[in-house]
Design a protein around this motif. Structure first.
Motif, mmCIF file in Angstrom:
data_model
loop_
_atom_site.group_PDB
_atom_site.id
_atom_site.type_symbol
_atom_site.label_atom_id
_atom_site.label_comp_id
_atom_site.label_asym_id
_atom_site.label_seq_id
_atom_site.Cartn_x
_atom_site.Cartn_y
_atom_site.Cartn_z
ATOM 1 N N ALA A 170 166.124 38.205 55.033
ATOM 2 C CA ALA A 170 167.459 38.535 55.545
ATOM 3 C C ALA A 170 167.592 38.171 57.021
ATOM 4 O O ALA A 170 168.666 37.768 57.478
ATOM 5 N N ALA A 184 172.392 35.815 53.652
ATOM 6 C CA ALA A 184 171.768 36.965 53.002
ATOM 7 C C ALA A 184 172.757 38.008 52.563
ATOM 8 O O ALA A 184 172.411 38.970 51.914
ATOM 9 N N ASN A 240 171.981 33.034 47.231
ATOM 10 C CA ASN A 240 171.075 33.202 48.354
ATOM 11 C C ASN A 240 170.007 32.117 48.284
ATOM 12 O O ASN A 240 169.487 31.853 47.205
#
Length: 567
Positions: A368, A375, A384
């Motif tokens: 992240a 993210a 993602n």
């Protein structure tokens, strides 16, 4: 032939280490008879039960290594003196073996002989008296160890051993030497085998050593890991004091040397394990590398089907734990994204215990952080660039599906033994990028790219090179599958051991005497091939078990020897 298979924490227990390998071996060699001698590691393992056994397994005997009740054997004065002499020689050779200075070849041989003679002296005492558990736990054992540590010539760390250290080492030696007290070495058990196959080295091979000592049963030792190396890694500075580490390290080193010296053939699972064996004194002429056998059939559909991988996808498959170094992989993938914006990374695997779960959370947080704009939202493939999945989920229903989804399979480990996941990727015909650890280079053999560990830039450059060259990926994948099918299948593993069994027995004398109907010995009447069913077997004859000093002679048993003209 009759094989005594000795295992530790594995077959036939459900879920045991190396259980699948042993099961495939036993089932693949259906023309031989197997008796299994299993050392268990925990009550939970024993309670888990056994796997279904094939008909060629004649019997199973188990013994726990995790616990032992005091045998209650009371030693007289002469017996106590004999124990102290043998145990004193054993620990004295251990203390001498901890010296850091190099010793001559003659000195090393003398130390090995000293250790071996003491070990077999203890085994003979255990056989005569009915056990050694109480003696190995006694105050006399602690005092004997203390004298060895204080003797001139012992290493300084041994001199520094205090009472807690001596108690710790004594307890460990008692656990390691528990196989000496088993009743497995007579003519009704391992002593009647044509060959003893120990599925691991170290204390697990002790029953094989004793069967060789008492009954001349040839010994084959297989090591797919390196027990001595594992001991060194497990007993780190945070776990034990320097004195304990030095003494136990020397003991396991001496035991490994004795196992390697006495085995007819050693079969390491890779060159890395072979080097350890050679450093511990194993004769190169008696070492045969036998790779672990794996089931290739489950990967056939993926390996032979047209490539259906996503062309910009990297796949990592394995147990999530710090040794796999997913942190470096994520940093490498960040570099890959700079060169190939469409690239994706699929991390497929479950965490290994609490430590693995914490590491997985750290990896998710890093992903992240490295891809903040991307993210947001779900962690599904397509939303993602990095996804965390498990086998059985919608994106990876099966293990072959996980490998099939990637154009390149990546291994980023900093510690690796024999890379099973890498071989699975090769069965699937996938190009690979791996770190140079463990047996990776030996397994790959030029069919994939290898980079230094803990080097995200090198890892990224190799991945980009393969992502940009589909023809090279195809060539490497085809070569990898061909290599895996040649070297790493169950069939090659079974064929290798079948040949080794025959080789060993053909060079070792038959140690049972067969009598004809008149009671006269029949030379050469019971070679190993006499156990092969079919037209070669003849009328039954009486077999006279070989007697061992100190043991009661068992009554003759029946056998079906090979009919020999003029015998």
């Amino acid at each position: 032939m009759r094989i005594g298979l000795v295992t530790e924490g594995g077959y036939p227990f459900v879920g045991g280490d190396a259980g699948l390998w042993c099961e495939r071996l036993v089932r693949g060699l259906g023309r031989h008879e197997f008796d299994v001698y299993a050392l268990s590691r925990s009550r939970r393992q024993e309670d888990s039960g056994w796997v279904a056994l094939p008909p060629q397994v004649g019997g199973v005997r188990t013994a726990p290594l995790w616990t032992a009740e005091d045998d209650g054997v009371a030693y007289g004065r002469r017996t106590r003196r004999r124990f102290i002499e043998c145990y004193g020689e054993l620990v004295a050779s251990v203390c001498a073996g901890t010296r850091a200075d190099a010793v001559s070849e003659e000195g090393a041989t003398a130390l090995a002989d000293r250790f071996g003679n003491a070990l077999y002296g203890l085994a003979e005492l255990a056989r005569d008296q009915g056990g050694l558990v109480g003696a190995l736990r006694s105050d006399a054992a602690v005092r004997t160890l203390e004298r060895a540590c204080r003797a001139p010539g012992a290493l300084r760390t041994a001199h520094e051993a205090r009472v807690p250290d001596l108690l710790t080492v004594t307890a460990h030696l008692e656990r390691a030497l528990r196989p000496l007290s088993l009743d497995w070495y007579g003519d009704d058990s391992l002593g009647a085998a044509d060959l003893c196959h120990a599925a691991a080295g170290g204390p697990a091979a002790l029953p094989g050593l004793l069967a060789r000592h008492f009954s001349d049963v040839p010994l084959l030792v297989t090591e797919y890991g390196v027990p001595l190396r594992s001991h060194y890694l497990t007993l780190g500075p945070d776990i034990a004091t320097p004195a304990v580490r030095a003494l136990l390290g020397a003991f396991h080193g001496r035991l490994a040397t004795e196992v390697y010296r006495r085995a007819e053939i050693l079969t390491p699972g890779n060159t890395h394990a072979r080097r350890w064996q050679e450093r511990c004194g194993a004769d190169r002429a008696r070492i045969r590398t036998v790779y672990p056998g794996m089931d290739a059939a489950r990967f056939t559909e993926v390996g032979e089907a047209p490539d259906r991988a996503e062309p910009d996808t990297l796949v990592w498959v394995g147990r999530v734990e710090p040794a796999k170094d997913l942190i470096s992989l994520l940093h490498a993938f960040a570099e890959v994204r700079k060169e190939e914006p469409k690239a994706r990374l699929r991390i497929v695997g479950a965490p290994a215990g609490p430590e693995g779960a914490a590491y997985l959370g750290h990896c998710r947080a890093l992903a992240a952080q490295l891809f903040p704009d991307e993210a947001e939202g779900a962690h599904a493939v397509g939303d993602n660039p990095v996804s965390f999945e498990e086998i059985g989920g919608p994106e990876a229903p099966t293990l072959p599906d996980a490998y099939a989804a990637g154009a390149v399979v990546v291994l980023s480990s900093v510690v690796e033994g024999f890379p099973i996941g890498l071989i699975e990727a090769m069965f699937c015909g996938r190009a690979t990028v791996s770190t140079d650890v463990g047996a990776v280079v030996e397994v790959i053999g030029g069919t994939g790219l290898v980079v230094p560990p803990r080097n995200p830039r090198a890892l990224a450059e190799a991945c980009v090179a393969l992502l940009r060259d589909p023809e090279r990926r195809e060539r490497l994948g085809a070569a990898a599958r061909a290599r895996a099918l040649e070297l790493f299948t169950v069939e090659q593993n079974i064929a290798a051991f079948h040949g080794l069994y025959l080789r060993i027995v053909s060079h070792c004398p038959v140690h049972r005497v067969v009598l004809d109907e008149a009671g006269e010995p029949r030379p050469f009447a019971a070679p190993a091939e006499s156990h092969v069913p079919g037209r070669w077997t003849g009328p039954t004859a009486r077999v006279l078990p070989r007697t061992v000093p100190g043991w009661a002679t068992a009554p003759p048993v029946r056998a079906t020897p090979l009919a020999a003209e003029g015998a």
